[in-house]
Design an enzyme around this catalytic site. Structure first.
Site, PDB file in Angstrom:
ATOM      1  N   GLU A 101       0.845  -1.195   0.000  1.00 36.91           N
ATOM      2  CA  GLU A 101       0.000   0.000   0.000  1.00 36.91           C
ATOM      3  C   GLU A 101       0.882   1.247   0.000  1.00 36.91           C
ATOM      4  O   GLU A 101       1.891   1.321   0.701  1.00 36.91           O
ATOM      5  CB  GLU A 101      -0.892   0.003   1.237  1.00 36.91           C
ATOM      6  CG  GLU A 101      -1.785   1.225   1.342  1.00 36.91           C
ATOM      7  CD  GLU A 101      -2.439   1.379   2.706  1.00 36.91           C
ATOM      8  OE1 GLU A 101      -3.456   2.078   2.801  1.00 36.91           O
ATOM      9  OE2 GLU A 101      -1.916   0.790   3.681  1.00 36.91           O
ATOM     10  N   LYS A 161     -10.588   0.354  -1.296  1.00 39.59           N
ATOM     11  CA  LYS A 161     -10.624   0.012   0.125  1.00 39.59           C
ATOM     12  C   LYS A 161     -11.965   0.396   0.738  1.00 39.59           C
ATOM     13  O   LYS A 161     -12.430   1.532   0.591  1.00 39.59           O
ATOM     14  CB  LYS A 161      -9.475   0.714   0.863  1.00 39.59           C
ATOM     15  CG  LYS A 161      -9.341   0.316   2.329  1.00 39.59           C
ATOM     16  CD  LYS A 161      -8.140   1.001   2.958  1.00 39.59           C
ATOM     17  CE  LYS A 161      -7.978   0.586   4.425  1.00 39.59           C
ATOM     18  NZ  LYS A 161      -6.837   1.268   5.060  1.00 39.59           N
ATOM     19  N   CYS A 195      -4.480  -2.942   4.010  1.00 38.89           N
ATOM     20  CA  CYS A 195      -4.032  -2.531   5.337  1.00 38.89           C
ATOM     21  C   CYS A 195      -4.984  -2.929   6.451  1.00 38.89           C
ATOM     22  O   CYS A 195      -5.175  -4.115   6.719  1.00 38.89           O
ATOM     23  CB  CYS A 195      -3.758  -1.026   5.345  1.00 38.89           C
ATOM     24  SG  CYS A 195      -2.572  -0.540   6.643  1.00 38.89           S
TER      25      CYS A 195
END
Length: 537
Positions: free
Chosen positions: A298, A357, A408
């Site tokens: 990321e 995300k 993440c």
């Protein structure tokens, strides 16, 4: 002596000790045995206190625990907000163990006045003279209440499911297999229940010495169930390895790139070219080893339009897929929406639709209530922040593999990953950047949480991180390979080449199918016991 035992303030050192032991159970250092001591210390340590005194005791223990556990938050490169966020989040999370102690004192209404001695000893004597069924029911209810509060912390106010009690056992492979049925909450229940039962056995041994073997009744059931879980878990772990060997599965060769770039450099436009040069150099080294897929973590890493063209040129003719992260911009009726996204650039030169995300980090990727409280933006450098995505994606990679990307913080949510997993995928692909927190315990704690998503859903987990922990865990949570330097450190830049099996049959786990049913049942049980005790909420 009586006054000393019954004074609330003299028990505060025990609360501090409890909080320290609790924090030590998690990386780093990760002394997992400490976790089994925490619930009994919180429970026995509050005998004889009122519920409000017990709440304060539990809050102090929780505050110490979370301040130590989350100490890495102090390293965030946000001058005004790092320490404030660290203290505020710790103070919020400490409410949950405080409530658990309050609940425990409400569920265990002692008839201690019929015994002589201090309040603490009278409560202990009252407990050991109750029937086995009553004692066992109380300990099960307290363990259920622990799970209910962890479940609540996972969901309230967007959720913070970090470092549940069970996740401290992440390296105990036979034990963690229970997560495939109950989620991590089942292991939290088991750790809490066993710890409380051991405390109950010691109380019985001390306060009923005339009953020579009565203390064993306290531990028989939890010990038997723990041994059954471990035996079954060992069978599952070994069975998966036998399956791999028997199937002779083909593999996909992944090159995981860990650039180890400080977050401040990622934000600095003047450093764009040097940052890109670093990750480009590592990518060249990786491509020389002829992988099927090149994976970046990321972060943007200086990937301007010009540098994107440089990467396309580098990849041309290599027959290598490329997975990377960057901002994804979409025009809408109010202007533009910005997403934190993962992209798949195929060996044929096609840029596939991105994965956006879905679970964003408050104050790291968006500012809550910014429309009504715009001054909150002063505490973070993210500006307008990102918008959340609305669906999972699949990346069909070279080598015939199918990956489900997550970005993440998403892989710490037990209830958030099942939607990414289908019968098609071969592994979860975690792309993370914990560079915000320098070289700290954050990277290891993040990994400890993420491993449970593999076990819960019965699929492997590949993680590519900015500065650790980059590696691969199989569907039973076994760590198969991690990137480390010559001294064993996981934070340095480098590349990790792994061969991940693909095409193995996937058997849907009970947790994937039914989700947090176990946590919901624990919540119902704890609530029923509270009502049954005629507790005024």
């Amino acid at each position: 002596m009586k006054a000393w035992l019954n004074s609330e303030t003299v028990r505060y050192p025990l609360a501090v000790l409890c909080g320290v032991a609790w924090a030590l159970a998690f990386p780093l250092p990760g002394w997992s045995g400490m976790a089994w001591l925490v619930p009994p210390l919180l429970w026995v340590g509050t005998f004889g206190l009122s519920r409000i005194e017990g709440f304060r005791f539990g809050y102090l223990a929780g505050l110490i625990h979370f301040l130590i556990l989350l100490r890495w938050m102090r390293h965030m490169p946000v001058s005004m907000g790092a320490y404030a966020a660290w203290v505020a989040l710790s103070a919020y999370c400490a409410l949950f163990p405080a409530v658990w102690v309050w609940v425990s004192l409400g569920l265990f209404k002692s008839a201690a006045s019929s015994y002589s001695g201090s309040d603490w000893s009278r409560v202990a004597v009252d407990y050991v003279h109750r029937s086995w069924l009553e004692r066992a029911g109380l300990l099960v209810a307290l363990s259920a209440a622990w799970v209910a509060l962890e479940w609540g912390r996972s969901r309230l106010l967007t959720g913070f499911p970090w470092a549940h009690l069970g996740s401290s056992q992440w390296q105990q492979l036979p034990l963690i297999q229970i997560a495939s049925i109950t989620g991590v909450y089942g292991l939290s229940f088991l750790v809490c229940w066993c710890g409380l039962s051991l405390a109950g056995a010691l109380l019985t041994l001390g306060f009923r010495p005339e009953s020579r073997w009565s203390w064993t009744a306290e531990t028989r059931l939890p010990l038997a169930i723990t041994l059954m879980v471990m035996g079954w878990g060992f069978w599952e772990v070994m069975g998966y390895r036998r399956l791999e060997a028997r199937m002779g599965a083909r593999t996909v060769k992944l090159a995981l790139v860990q650039p180890s770039v400080a977050q401040t450099l990622l934000w600095d436009p003047a450093e764009e070219e040097s940052v890109f040069a670093k990750i480009e150099s590592l990518s060249r080294q990786a491509l020389a080893l002829k992988p099927d897929v090149l994976v970046w973590p990321e972060g943007n890493f200086g990937l301007s339009q010009t540098n994107f063209l440089r990467m396309k040129t580098l990849l041309a003719g290599t027959k290598v897929d490329w997975v990377f992260c960057s901002d994804d911009i979409e025009e809408n009726s109010t202007g533009f929406a910005r997403f934190n996204a993962a992209f798949h650039y195929t060996a044929e030169g096609q840029l596939e639709p991105s994965y956006r995300k879905q679970r964003l980090v408050a104050f790291g990727e968006y500012v809550p209530l910014a429309r009504w409280l715009p001054f909150l933006k002063w505490f973070t450098p993210i500006g307008e922040g990102f918008q959340p995505g609305n669906r999972p994606s699949l990346f069909r990679l070279a080598g015939g593999s199918v990956a489900a990307p997550v970005i993440c913080f998403e892989d710490v949510f037990p209830h958030g990953i099942a939607g990414h997993v289908t019968s098609e995928i071969d592994f979860l692909l975690g792309l993370a950047n914990d560079g915000w927190f320098l070289e700290s315990a954050a990277q290891w704690q993040h990994s400890a949480n993420a491993v449970f998503r593999a076990v819960e859903n019965g699929v492997g987990l590949v993680r590519t991180c900015n500065n650790g922990v980059t590696g691969w865990w199989d569907a039973r949570g076994t760590r198969r390979s991690t990137l480390a330097d010559t001294e064993g450190g996981v934070y340095s830049p480098g590349i990790l080449i792994i061969a991940v099996p693909v095409g193995l049959p996937w058997v849907e786990t009970p947790y994937h199918r039914y989700g947090d049913v176990f946590a919901g049942l624990c919540t119902a049980l704890a609530g029923w016991r509270m009502i049954r005790a005629k507790w005024r909420l």
